[in-house]
Design a protein around this motif. Structure first.
Motif, PDB file in Angstrom:
ATOM      1  N   MET A   1       6.228  -3.695   2.024  1.00  0.00           N
ATOM      2  CA  MET A   1       7.131  -3.864   1.070  1.00  0.00           C
ATOM      3  C   MET A   1       8.299  -3.269   1.681  1.00  0.00           C
ATOM      4  SD  MET A   1       5.987  -0.767  -1.684  1.00  0.00           S
ATOM      5  CE  MET A   1       7.872   0.041  -2.230  1.00  0.00           C
ATOM      6  N   ASN A   2       9.333  -3.539   1.117  1.00  0.00           N
ATOM      7  CA  ASN A   2      10.904  -3.109   1.521  1.00  0.00           C
ATOM      8  C   ASN A   2      11.143  -2.208   0.346  1.00  0.00           C
ATOM      9  OD1 ASN A   2      13.370  -2.330   2.203  1.00  0.00           O
ATOM     10  ND2 ASN A   2      13.984  -4.699   2.156  1.00  0.00           N
ATOM     11  N   LEU A   3      11.195  -0.849   0.768  1.00  0.00           N
ATOM     12  CA  LEU A   3      11.453   0.236  -0.286  1.00  0.00           C
ATOM     13  C   LEU A   3      12.760  -0.013  -1.163  1.00  0.00           C
ATOM     14  CD1 LEU A   3       9.606   2.926  -0.529  1.00  0.00           C
ATOM     15  CD2 LEU A   3      11.409   3.825   0.698  1.00  0.00           C
ATOM     16  N   GLU A   4      13.580  -0.652  -0.601  1.00  0.00           N
ATOM     17  CA  GLU A   4      15.147  -0.771  -1.265  1.00  0.00           C
ATOM     18  C   GLU A   4      14.944  -1.893  -2.419  1.00  0.00           C
ATOM     19  OE1 GLU A   4      18.417  -0.259   1.840  1.00  0.00           O
ATOM     20  OE2 GLU A   4      17.222  -1.534   2.651  1.00  0.00           O
ATOM     21  N   ASP A   5      13.792  -2.697  -2.312  1.00  0.00           N
ATOM     22  CA  ASP A   5      13.667  -3.570  -3.578  1.00  0.00           C
ATOM     23  C   ASP A   5      12.866  -3.121  -4.570  1.00  0.00           C
ATOM     24  OD1 ASP A   5      13.074  -6.167  -0.740  1.00  0.00           O
ATOM     25  OD2 ASP A   5      14.934  -5.354  -1.908  1.00  0.00           O
TER      26      ASP A   5
ATOM     27  N   PHE B   1      12.636  20.095  -8.816  1.00  0.00           N
ATOM     28  CA  PHE B   1      12.179  19.034  -7.795  1.00  0.00           C
ATOM     29  C   PHE B   1      13.201  18.214  -7.394  1.00  0.00           C
ATOM     30  CE2 PHE B   1       7.544  19.022  -9.702  1.00  0.00           C
ATOM     31  CZ  PHE B   1       7.482  20.290  -9.618  1.00  0.00           C
ATOM     32  N   THR B   2      13.191  17.581  -6.131  1.00  0.00           N
ATOM     33  CA  THR B   2      14.318  16.442  -5.778  1.00  0.00           C
ATOM     34  C   THR B   2      13.508  15.400  -5.038  1.00  0.00           C
ATOM     35  OG1 THR B   2      15.709  18.424  -4.980  1.00  0.00           O
ATOM     36  CG2 THR B   2      16.145  16.168  -4.126  1.00  0.00           C
ATOM     37  N   MET B   3      13.780  14.088  -5.607  1.00  0.00           N
ATOM     38  CA  MET B   3      12.939  13.125  -4.962  1.00  0.00           C
ATOM     39  C   MET B   3      14.147  12.123  -4.310  1.00  0.00           C
ATOM     40  SD  MET B   3      11.785   9.775  -7.182  1.00  0.00           S
ATOM     41  CE  MET B   3      10.784   8.359  -6.277  1.00  0.00           C
ATOM     42  N   THR B   4      13.756  12.030  -3.015  1.00  0.00           N
ATOM     43  CA  THR B   4      14.677  11.272  -1.993  1.00  0.00           C
ATOM     44  C   THR B   4      13.810  10.075  -1.120  1.00  0.00           C
ATOM     45  OG1 THR B   4      13.735  12.646  -0.114  1.00  0.00           O
ATOM     46  CG2 THR B   4      15.739  13.612  -1.344  1.00  0.00           C
ATOM     47  N   ARG B   5      14.344   9.235  -0.470  1.00  0.00           N
ATOM     48  CA  ARG B   5      13.708   8.299   0.190  1.00  0.00           C
ATOM     49  C   ARG B   5      14.396   7.992   1.457  1.00  0.00           C
ATOM     50  NH1 ARG B   5      15.500   3.039  -3.098  1.00  0.00           N
ATOM     51  NH2 ARG B   5      17.754   2.820  -2.456  1.00  0.00           N
ATOM     52  N   ASP B   6      13.708   7.685   2.315  1.00  0.00           N
ATOM     53  CA  ASP B   6      14.153   7.236   3.865  1.00  0.00           C
ATOM     54  C   ASP B   6      13.593   5.810   4.182  1.00  0.00           C
ATOM     55  OD1 ASP B   6      14.222   6.979   6.537  1.00  0.00           O
ATOM     56  OD2 ASP B   6      13.674   8.887   6.921  1.00  0.00           O
ATOM     57  N   ASN B   7      14.876   5.047   3.788  1.00  0.00           N
ATOM     58  CA  ASN B   7      14.437   3.468   3.910  1.00  0.00           C
ATOM     59  C   ASN B   7      13.879   3.107   5.479  1.00  0.00           C
ATOM     60  OD1 ASN B   7      14.878   3.186   1.264  1.00  0.00           O
ATOM     61  ND2 ASN B   7      17.326   2.858   2.052  1.00  0.00           N
TER      62      ASN B   7
ATOM     63  N   THR C   1       9.469   5.598   3.513  1.00  0.00           N
ATOM     64  CA  THR C   1       8.836   6.701   2.738  1.00  0.00           C
ATOM     65  C   THR C   1       9.538   7.355   1.818  1.00  0.00           C
ATOM     66  OG1 THR C   1       7.698   7.267   4.882  1.00  0.00           O
ATOM     67  CG2 THR C   1       7.654   8.835   3.315  1.00  0.00           C
ATOM     68  N   PHE C   2       9.055   7.765   0.757  1.00  0.00           N
ATOM     69  CA  PHE C   2       9.949   8.753  -0.096  1.00  0.00           C
ATOM     70  C   PHE C   2       8.940   9.714  -0.596  1.00  0.00           C
ATOM     71  CE2 PHE C   2       7.692   7.203  -4.287  1.00  0.00           C
ATOM     72  CZ  PHE C   2       7.073   6.084  -3.772  1.00  0.00           C
ATOM     73  N   PHE C   3       9.892  10.863  -0.968  1.00  0.00           N
ATOM     74  CA  PHE C   3       9.563  12.153  -0.730  1.00  0.00           C
ATOM     75  C   PHE C   3       9.848  12.795  -2.375  1.00  0.00           C
ATOM     76  CE2 PHE C   3       9.220  12.160   3.600  1.00  0.00           C
ATOM     77  CZ  PHE C   3      10.141  11.436   3.994  1.00  0.00           C
ATOM     78  N   LEU C   4       8.931  13.818  -2.508  1.00  0.00           N
ATOM     79  CA  LEU C   4       9.180  14.796  -3.775  1.00  0.00           C
ATOM     80  C   LEU C   4       9.095  16.079  -3.183  1.00  0.00           C
ATOM     81  CD1 LEU C   4       9.648  14.913  -6.917  1.00  0.00           C
ATOM     82  CD2 LEU C   4       7.180  15.051  -7.082  1.00  0.00           C
ATOM     83  N   GLU C   5      10.168  16.507  -3.141  1.00  0.00           N
ATOM     84  CA  GLU C   5      10.518  18.114  -2.784  1.00  0.00           C
ATOM     85  C   GLU C   5      10.295  18.951  -4.019  1.00  0.00           C
ATOM     86  OE1 GLU C   5      11.191  19.166   0.634  1.00  0.00           O
ATOM     87  OE2 GLU C   5      10.948  21.211  -0.090  1.00  0.00           O
ATOM     88  N   MET C   6       9.346  19.681  -3.981  1.00  0.00           N
ATOM     89  CA  MET C   6       9.072  20.766  -5.365  1.00  0.00           C
ATOM     90  C   MET C   6       9.248  21.989  -4.822  1.00  0.00           C
ATOM     91  SD  MET C   6       5.516  18.769  -6.612  1.00  0.00           S
ATOM     92  CE  MET C   6       4.549  19.486  -5.206  1.00  0.00           C
TER      93      MET C   6
ATOM     94  N   GLN D   1       0.757  -1.236  -0.122  1.00  0.00           N
ATOM     95  CA  GLN D   1       0.017   0.137  -0.171  1.00  0.00           C
ATOM     96  C   GLN D   1       1.084   1.129   0.087  1.00  0.00           C
ATOM     97  OE1 GLN D   1      -2.541   0.536   3.412  1.00  0.00           O
ATOM     98  NE2 GLN D   1      -4.104   1.929   2.175  1.00  0.00           N
ATOM     99  N   LEU D   2       0.452   2.261  -0.745  1.00  0.00           N
ATOM    100  CA  LEU D   2       1.207   3.676  -0.822  1.00  0.00           C
ATOM    101  C   LEU D   2       0.185   4.543  -0.382  1.00  0.00           C
ATOM    102  CD1 LEU D   2       3.255   3.187  -4.138  1.00  0.00           C
ATOM    103  CD2 LEU D   2       3.859   2.696  -1.953  1.00  0.00           C
ATOM    104  N   VAL D   3       0.607   5.251   0.560  1.00  0.00           N
ATOM    105  CA  VAL D   3      -0.360   6.523   0.823  1.00  0.00           C
ATOM    106  C   VAL D   3       0.303   7.704   0.813  1.00  0.00           C
ATOM    107  CG1 VAL D   3      -1.807   7.353   2.888  1.00  0.00           C
ATOM    108  CG2 VAL D   3      -1.598   4.980   2.588  1.00  0.00           C
ATOM    109  N   GLU D   4      -0.175   8.814   0.227  1.00  0.00           N
ATOM    110  CA  GLU D   4       0.455   9.833   0.060  1.00  0.00           C
ATOM    111  C   GLU D   4      -0.212  11.076   0.608  1.00  0.00           C
ATOM    112  OE1 GLU D   4      -0.185   9.306  -4.874  1.00  0.00           O
ATOM    113  OE2 GLU D   4       0.484  11.277  -4.414  1.00  0.00           O
TER     114      GLU D   4
END
Length: 128
Positions: free
Chosen positions: A27-31, A68-74, A78-83, A3-6
């Protein structure tokens, strides 16, 4: 069950900033290959940023590169989009997406049909 929740959409003035978050569960984000999309006025999904599952490299569409910058916090799954420097052509419904083992080919983010897991979408509005 994956599940992904924005979260994080909203309304800003031109030149403003927003940060979108996509919290993953089951899910494991790294995979996973990860992506951010936005829905065009023609109701198509435009790929704007993505992470390659194999090496973690990040790619951007030319329309958002440098803003825009995309990052993730394993640890937080959670992953992010900084706009930043939002423009009048950025408003859309933004979606996060994930697909197990998905990589990036030829430096271009995978198209929407490459992903099976999707967030619910969040509205971004840019208005003065």
């Amino acid at each position: 069950q994956v599940q992904l929740v924005e979260s994080g959409g909203g309304s800003v003035q031109p030149g403003g900033s927003l940060r979108l978050s996509c919290l993953a569960s089951g899910m494991n984000l790294e995979d996973y290959g990860l992506g951010w999309f936005r829905e065009t006025p023609e109701k198509k999904l435009q790929e704007i940023a993505c992470i390659d599952s194999s090496d973690g490299l990040i790619y951007y569409d030319y329309s958002v590169k440098g803003r825009f910058t995309m990052t993730r916090d394993n640890a937080k799954n959670t992953f992010f989009l900084e706009m930043n420097t939002l423009r009048r052509d950025d408003p859309a419904v933004y979606f996060c997406a994930a697909e197990f083992g998905l990589g990036v080919v030829s430096g271009s983010c995978p198209r929407d049909w490459s992903y099976d897991e999707w967030g619910q979408g969040t509205q971004v509005t840019v208005s003065s």
